[in-house]
Design a protein around this motif. Structure first.
Motif, mmCIF file in Angstrom:
data_model
loop_
_atom_site.group_PDB
_atom_site.id
_atom_site.type_symbol
_atom_site.label_atom_id
_atom_site.label_comp_id
_atom_site.label_asym_id
_atom_site.label_seq_id
_atom_site.Cartn_x
_atom_site.Cartn_y
_atom_site.Cartn_z
ATOM 1 N N ASP A 126 45.605 42.727 39.847
ATOM 2 C CA ASP A 126 45.959 42.029 41.087
ATOM 3 C C ASP A 126 45.097 40.792 41.310
ATOM 4 N N TYR A 127 43.885 40.804 40.768
ATOM 5 C CA TYR A 127 42.973 39.686 41.023
ATOM 6 C C TYR A 127 43.451 38.389 40.362
ATOM 7 N N VAL A 128 44.178 38.501 39.247
ATOM 8 C CA VAL A 128 44.645 37.298 38.547
ATOM 9 C C VAL A 128 45.893 36.711 39.204
ATOM 10 N N LEU A 129 46.453 37.413 40.192
ATOM 11 C CA LEU A 129 47.629 36.884 40.876
ATOM 12 C C LEU A 129 47.227 35.745 41.810
ATOM 13 N N ALA A 130 48.233 35.014 42.272
ATOM 14 C CA ALA A 130 47.974 33.918 43.200
ATOM 15 C C ALA A 130 47.447 34.458 44.520
ATOM 16 N N VAL A 179 54.907 41.520 46.717
ATOM 17 C CA VAL A 179 54.596 42.744 45.984
ATOM 18 C C VAL A 179 54.106 42.457 44.569
ATOM 19 N N ALA A 180 54.746 41.511 43.882
ATOM 20 C CA ALA A 180 54.493 41.329 42.457
ATOM 21 C C ALA A 180 53.813 40.023 42.087
ATOM 22 N N GLN A 181 53.826 39.017 42.952
ATOM 23 C CA GLN A 181 53.321 37.707 42.557
ATOM 24 C C GLN A 181 52.100 37.248 43.352
ATOM 25 N N LEU A 182 51.763 37.925 44.428
ATOM 26 C CA LEU A 182 50.621 37.542 45.253
ATOM 27 C C LEU A 182 49.645 38.709 45.380
ATOM 28 N N ARG A 183 48.387 38.373 45.645
ATOM 29 C CA ARG A 183 47.407 39.413 45.913
ATOM 30 C C ARG A 183 47.757 40.168 47.189
ATOM 31 N N ARG A 184 47.291 41.370 47.259
ATOM 32 C CA ARG A 184 47.581 42.188 48.435
ATOM 33 C C ARG A 184 46.932 41.555 49.667
ATOM 34 N N PRO A 185 47.719 41.247 50.689
ATOM 35 C CA PRO A 185 47.136 40.616 51.884
ATOM 36 C C PRO A 185 46.325 41.608 52.706
ATOM 37 N N THR A 186 45.403 41.085 53.481
ATOM 38 C CA THR A 186 44.596 41.901 54.375
ATOM 39 C C THR A 186 45.350 42.140 55.676
ATOM 40 N N GLY A 187 45.519 43.379 56.038
ATOM 41 C CA GLY A 187 46.256 43.708 57.246
ATOM 42 C C GLY A 187 45.437 43.450 58.504
#
Length: 354
Positions: A126-130, A179-187
């Motif tokens: 996930d870290y290598v995602l945008a 889900v697949a192209q960006l890092r998980r956002p902070t809620g």
């Protein structure tokens, strides 16, 4: 003022300023110029006002409302889909640039016989995602689209359908992007949509006035109705049942040879006499148009207020549960306060006895 309040204040101000800038640049470009100004100050043959030495452009034979509808079709069916597609492609490019390098490096290591490294963990992948950006652009896009659909719907009735198709497509593309192209956002917790609710409310009020203006000033609805009201009885007495009989000839003014500088008499679309001055029908029509705008906006504003009163923002069942939770929380706090007071009293008594 704490940091959270400062952040919310900054976000609200930033959103408002950003929306105003986009509103002026994107929304109030060609469509509003066509709606408000084009064909309204062109004068008459022999007396055309010039802007930088150039004659102002007239409306096409179908009227300015047809050109406004064309502009809306280009914006909603063209620019919106291009913008949605770009939002989908750009994260893919930024998220895959690292993976492309990793694949090339992996091929080189396989050729050189280097020992394979263990697979990366999910958080490493996930870290290598945008990087996930804020949702300002997403809100801004929806507000601009809402402005187009509501403000110019009288000129282009297909606008809601195109907006629906675009939103259905963007819903799936955004789901894949987050889900697949960006890092998980902070809620983050939030009570509502913040300043955007006020912006949407302002856009809704502007839309009511603009739609009234489009119907009154950019269409032939009121001129036809006024002409039919004044001449239908006269033509009915002559045995002519067509209410708009002679309307086209009536709406064309005469340009004398003295006005055009030629030896022929021309016709042009305007409510003017042979001297180029506005006739009585023009001023009567202008009064009707103003009255229509005032009546239309008051009726629609009244309906909106009635709906707002009849339909509550929070359903009754939800409000009942909220009241119950608040009452329970208050009782619990009261019990805890009483227990704290009792414990303090017992401690004081023990200290006095000791």
């Amino acid at each position: 003022m704490d940091c959270t309040t400062c952040t919310l204040y900054f976000i609200g101000r930033f959103s408002k300023v950003g929306w105003i800038c986009w509103w002026i640049d994107f929304l109030f470009g060609v469509p509003v110029c066509v709606f408000h100004f084009k064909g309204k100050f062109n004068g008459y043959p022999g007396n055309h006002p010039l802007v930088f030495g150039v004659k102002m452009e007239d409306c096409p034979p179908g009227g300015c409302i047809s050109e406004l509808a064309t502009q809306m079709a280009i914006i909603l069916a063209g620019k919106q889909f291009i913008f949605t597609f770009s939002q989908f492609v750009i994260p893919i490019i930024f998220s895959n640039k690292g993976s492309c390098w990793d694949r090339c490096k992996k091929k080189v290591e396989e050729v050189e016989g280097v020992k394979k490294k263990p697979n990366k963990s999910p958080w490493e992948r996930d870290y290598v995602l945008a990087e996930t950006r804020d949702v300002f652009a997403e809100y801004l896009e929806m507000v601009i689209q809402y402005g187009f659909v509501t403000i110019f719907v009288a000129a282009f009735p297909l606008a809601p359908l195109l907006a629906l198709v675009n939103n259905l497509l963007e819903t799936r593309l955004d789901a894949f992007k987050f889900v697949a192209q960006l890092r998980r956002p902070t809620g983050l917790k939030c009570k509502d949509i913040g300043i955007w609710y006020s912006i949407l409310s302002i856009v809704g009020k502007i839309a009511i006035v603009c739609n009234a203006g489009i119907i009154a000033f950019s269409s032939d609805f009121l001129p036809m109705m006024l002409y039919a009201h004044e001449n239908s009885e006269k033509y009915a007495a002559m045995g002519i049942q067509e209410r708009l009989y002679g309307y086209v000839n009536f709406s064309l003014a005469y340009a004398s040879p003295e006005m055009t500088g030629r030896n022929i008499t021309c016709r042009y679309w305007a409510y003017r006499d042979r001297d180029g001055k506005h006739n009585f029908f023009f001023w009567k029509l202008f009064s009707v148009q103003l009255l229509f705008v005032i009546f239309f906006e008051h009726v629609v504003f009244g309906i909106v207020k009635l709906i707002d009163v009849v339909i509550p923002d929070i359903p009754g069942s939800v409000q009942l549960k909220i009241d119950i939770d608040e009452t329970i929380a208050k009782l619990v706090l009261d019990e805890e306060s009483e227990m704290t007071v009792d414990a303090a009293t017992m401690t004081e008594n023990e200290d006095g006895m000791g």
